[in-house]
Design a protein around this motif. Structure first.
Motif, mmCIF file in Angstrom:
data_model
loop_
_atom_site.group_PDB
_atom_site.id
_atom_site.type_symbol
_atom_site.label_atom_id
_atom_site.label_comp_id
_atom_site.label_asym_id
_atom_site.label_seq_id
_atom_site.Cartn_x
_atom_site.Cartn_y
_atom_site.Cartn_z
ATOM 1 N N UNK A 385 0.811 -1.211 0.000
ATOM 2 C CA UNK A 385 0.000 0.000 0.000
ATOM 3 C C UNK A 385 0.848 1.267 0.000
ATOM 4 N N UNK A 386 2.061 1.186 0.528
ATOM 5 C CA UNK A 386 2.918 2.367 0.551
ATOM 6 C C UNK A 386 3.548 2.547 -0.822
ATOM 7 N N UNK A 387 3.363 3.719 -1.406
ATOM 8 C CA UNK A 387 3.951 3.967 -2.712
ATOM 9 C C UNK A 387 4.235 5.459 -2.877
ATOM 10 N N UNK A 388 4.987 5.801 -3.936
ATOM 11 C CA UNK A 388 5.425 7.172 -4.177
ATOM 12 C C UNK A 388 4.676 7.779 -5.368
ATOM 13 N N UNK A 389 4.495 9.074 -5.283
ATOM 14 C CA UNK A 389 4.062 9.858 -6.434
ATOM 15 C C UNK A 389 4.966 11.083 -6.513
ATOM 16 N N UNK A 390 5.753 11.188 -7.580
ATOM 17 C CA UNK A 390 6.713 12.277 -7.743
ATOM 18 C C UNK A 390 6.299 13.100 -8.957
ATOM 19 N N UNK A 391 6.090 14.410 -8.733
ATOM 20 C CA UNK A 391 5.691 15.276 -9.840
ATOM 21 C C UNK A 391 6.274 16.673 -9.635
ATOM 22 N N UNK A 392 6.884 17.275 -10.661
ATOM 23 C CA UNK A 392 7.175 16.654 -11.973
ATOM 24 C C UNK A 392 8.362 15.703 -11.891
ATOM 25 N N UNK A 393 8.443 14.798 -12.808
ATOM 26 C CA UNK A 393 9.536 13.846 -12.891
ATOM 27 C C UNK A 393 9.647 13.357 -14.340
ATOM 28 N N UNK A 394 10.663 13.823 -15.078
ATOM 29 C CA UNK A 394 11.845 14.600 -14.692
ATOM 30 C C UNK A 394 11.488 16.012 -14.226
ATOM 31 N N UNK A 395 12.442 16.634 -13.480
ATOM 32 C CA UNK A 395 12.208 17.980 -12.981
ATOM 33 C C UNK A 395 13.456 18.826 -13.147
ATOM 34 N N UNK A 396 13.263 20.143 -12.984
ATOM 35 C CA UNK A 396 14.382 21.071 -13.110
ATOM 36 C C UNK A 396 14.615 21.833 -11.809
ATOM 37 N N UNK A 397 13.689 22.706 -11.415
ATOM 38 C CA UNK A 397 13.912 23.549 -10.240
ATOM 39 C C UNK A 397 13.544 22.858 -8.934
ATOM 40 N N UNK A 398 12.588 21.949 -8.978
ATOM 41 C CA UNK A 398 12.182 21.238 -7.772
ATOM 42 C C UNK A 398 11.056 20.274 -8.077
ATOM 43 N N UNK A 399 10.844 19.304 -7.180
ATOM 44 C CA UNK A 399 9.784 18.329 -7.386
ATOM 45 C C UNK A 399 9.105 18.010 -6.068
ATOM 46 N N UNK A 400 7.819 17.714 -6.131
ATOM 47 C CA UNK A 400 7.052 17.364 -4.935
ATOM 48 C C UNK A 400 6.879 15.848 -4.866
ATOM 49 N N UNK A 401 7.081 15.316 -3.682
ATOM 50 C CA UNK A 401 7.062 13.870 -3.464
ATOM 51 C C UNK A 401 5.932 13.551 -2.501
ATOM 52 N N UNK A 402 5.076 12.650 -2.870
ATOM 53 C CA UNK A 402 4.010 12.182 -1.973
ATOM 54 C C UNK A 402 4.246 10.716 -1.645
ATOM 55 N N UNK A 403 4.332 10.408 -0.347
ATOM 56 C CA UNK A 403 4.405 9.023 0.118
ATOM 57 C C UNK A 403 3.013 8.651 0.585
ATOM 58 N N UNK A 404 2.351 7.790 -0.172
ATOM 59 C CA UNK A 404 0.935 7.490 0.063
ATOM 60 C C UNK A 404 0.767 6.379 1.089
ATOM 61 N N UNK A 405 -0.273 6.514 1.912
ATOM 62 C CA UNK A 405 -0.689 5.508 2.893
ATOM 63 C C UNK A 405 0.356 5.252 3.975
ATOM 64 N N UNK A 406 1.171 6.253 4.287
ATOM 65 C CA UNK A 406 2.221 6.053 5.281
ATOM 66 C C UNK A 406 1.664 6.041 6.703
ATOM 67 N N UNK A 407 0.431 6.495 6.869
ATOM 68 C CA UNK A 407 -0.076 6.607 8.238
ATOM 69 C C UNK A 407 -0.157 5.265 8.948
ATOM 70 N N UNK A 408 -0.271 4.162 8.186
ATOM 71 C CA UNK A 408 -0.373 2.844 8.815
ATOM 72 C C UNK A 408 0.948 2.389 9.419
#
Length: 480
Positions: A385-408
């Protein structure tokens, strides 16, 4: 404190034949240099090595399919000394650097993509025998430290202007030469890579980088050594020093002195003793605990047939008993560590100088033990259930990373960090207060390392340790 690397009768011994290895790749005779990189920019680590077959020099390229299986191709190029892979000309493709006996110069062979490489382009006709790749200035282009181990040797630098042309400067000319292989890293917190080196006359010195080709020398040990290392051995975020001296004569003990960085003063805290005939010592994290482990090699004249050894870091400046791996003809063994089968753990590739040559890969089983065959997944029982969402990817100035379902698993979240494809930690990312973690954990990476320096273009791994499991995904940084 002295730590002795002892031999355990319980150490695991793998016997590999020179022939019929499922993970051995036949290459041209007299391979003497090996490097690893993502030469085709497809997200996995390839192997490049040079062979000097008495007038028929060859560069061998082993292309990785992403799962630790390799296809072999050749470039007939002059490559008299060490092979280095790096993007020299700012086109985001790793080029191949070597010394050309035809050009009598250090050159690079430009990578045009799709396995096509151009003819040699001269970097410099310096007199130094060897070069090592480091970034010595602030432009994020690969520079070189050049050095000569002969009695008349000097230490110098080649600065890359960002497009593949270089300027040379001399740093140090000891009166009796004999410069050891140097290392570089930030040793005083100013984000500039300093140089650690030894010579016959003055022993071991740090050359503190003042930028623009200016270095200030500080001697730290009057005894010369054969290899110098810069690494964070105790995982406190500051680079420490390793000084290795090997001894050839019978009964001689090889030593690795560890100098720990305490507020940018270096204090001798441990001396690790190795058996006679230990030729080579290097470091990588083999069990993903963020501590450097040790790989070392013994020569046949030491009386040991078991020639490659792995010792794990106990996280308190002591090390485990060695695991032993038999390697035929190890007199001039070349070892590199990287994740070849894509499971997030450092594997080992090695070759040796001889008339019947192979590149052999030992695959990490996830615990710092090594086996013959690739292991494309480890800990299959990991919570899917734990997975990543990285956007944008590829990136230049910066990228936002979401770690999903980490609360468990939030109470087991230990580390989030960025590493390069060779396993070096680039950036530790902050972990929020566990109680504030929501269903998803969002974090931002600006493409900079722990020292605030912009990382070079390339593929990086976002890694997250949760309990006993490790999750990772690939992130691509593209600089303008």
């Amino acid at each position: 404190m002295k730590t002795k690397i002892a031999f355990s009768i319980l150490a695991i011994l793998f016997l590999f034949s020179q022939f019929g290895l499922s993970d051995g790749y036949k290459v041209p005779k007299y391979a003497y240099s090996l490097d690893v990189c993502d030469i085709d920019n497809d997200g996995d680590i390839d192997i490049i090595l040079g062979s000097n077959n008495y007038g028929s020099d060859t560069i061998s390229i082993l292309m990785n399919d992403g799962y630790g299986n390799f296809s072999l191709s050749y470039l007939i190029r002059s490559n008299f000394v060490n092979i280095i892979c790096s993007c020299i000309n700012a086109d985001n493709l790793p080029d191949i650097v070597s010394h050309s006996s035809v050009d009598s110069a250090w050159v690079y062979y430009p990578n045009y993509g799709d396995g096509i490489f151009g003819n040699s382009i001269i970097i410099s006709k310096i007199v130094e025998q060897k070069i090592n790749l480091f970034n010595l200035d602030q432009n994020n282009s690969p520079d070189f430290i050049c050095y000569d181990q002969s009695p008349n040797g000097i230490l110098g630098a080649l600065y890359n202007n960002g497009s593949g042309s270089f300027s040379h400067c001399d740093i140090f000319a000891p009166p009796y030469g004999g410069i050891s292989e140097p290392d570089a890293g930030d040793l005083n917190g100013d984000s500039l890579n300093d140089i650690l080196v030894s010579d016959y006359n003055s022993g071991v010195s740090i050359f503190y980088n003042q930028d623009s080709g200016v270095f200030n020398q500080q001697n730290i040990d009057i005894n010369p050594v054969t290899h110098t290392y810069i690494f964070d051995i105790n995982n406190d975020g500051f680079n420490d020093l390793g000084l290795y001296r090997h001894v050839f004569f019978p009964g001689g003990i090889c030593t690795l002195k560890i100098f720990v960085n305490q507020s940018f003063n270096f204090i001798l805290t441990d001396t690790i003793l190795f058996p006679q005939g230990t030729l080579f010592v290097n470091f990588a994290d083999y069990n993903n605990d963020n501590y450097f482990d040790i790989v070392y090699v013994r020569g046949l004249w030491s009386g040991s047939l078991d020639s490659l050894y792995i010792v794990l870091n106990n996280q308190d400046l002591t090390f485990s008993s060695p695991d032993r791996y038999y390697v035929p003809s190890p007199q001039l063994l070349v070892v590199k560590s990287a994740d070849f089968d894509g499971n997030g753990y450092n594997d080992i590739a090695y070759t040796y100088y001889g008339s019947q040559d192979y590149v052999t890969i030992l695959f990490n089983d996830g615990s710092g033990k090594f086996v013959e065959n690739p292991l494309t997944s480890i800990n299959a029982q990991v919570d899917k259930d734990i997975h990543f969402n990285v956007y944008p990817n590829p990136f230049n100035s910066g990228t936002r990373i979401r770690i999903a379902n980490v609360q468990y698993r939030k109470n087991l979240l230990q580390f989030i960090y960025i590493s390069d494809l060779k396993g070096n930690t680039i950036k530790y990312l902050p972990i929020a207060d566990f109680n504030s973690l929501d269903e998803n954990y969002d974090i931002y990476w600006d493409g900079k390392d722990n020292q605030g320096k912009r990382c070079s273009s390339g593929i990086y791994l976002l890694e997250c340790i949760v309990g006993n499991f490790k999750y990772f995904t690939k992130i691509i940084l593209v600089n303008n």
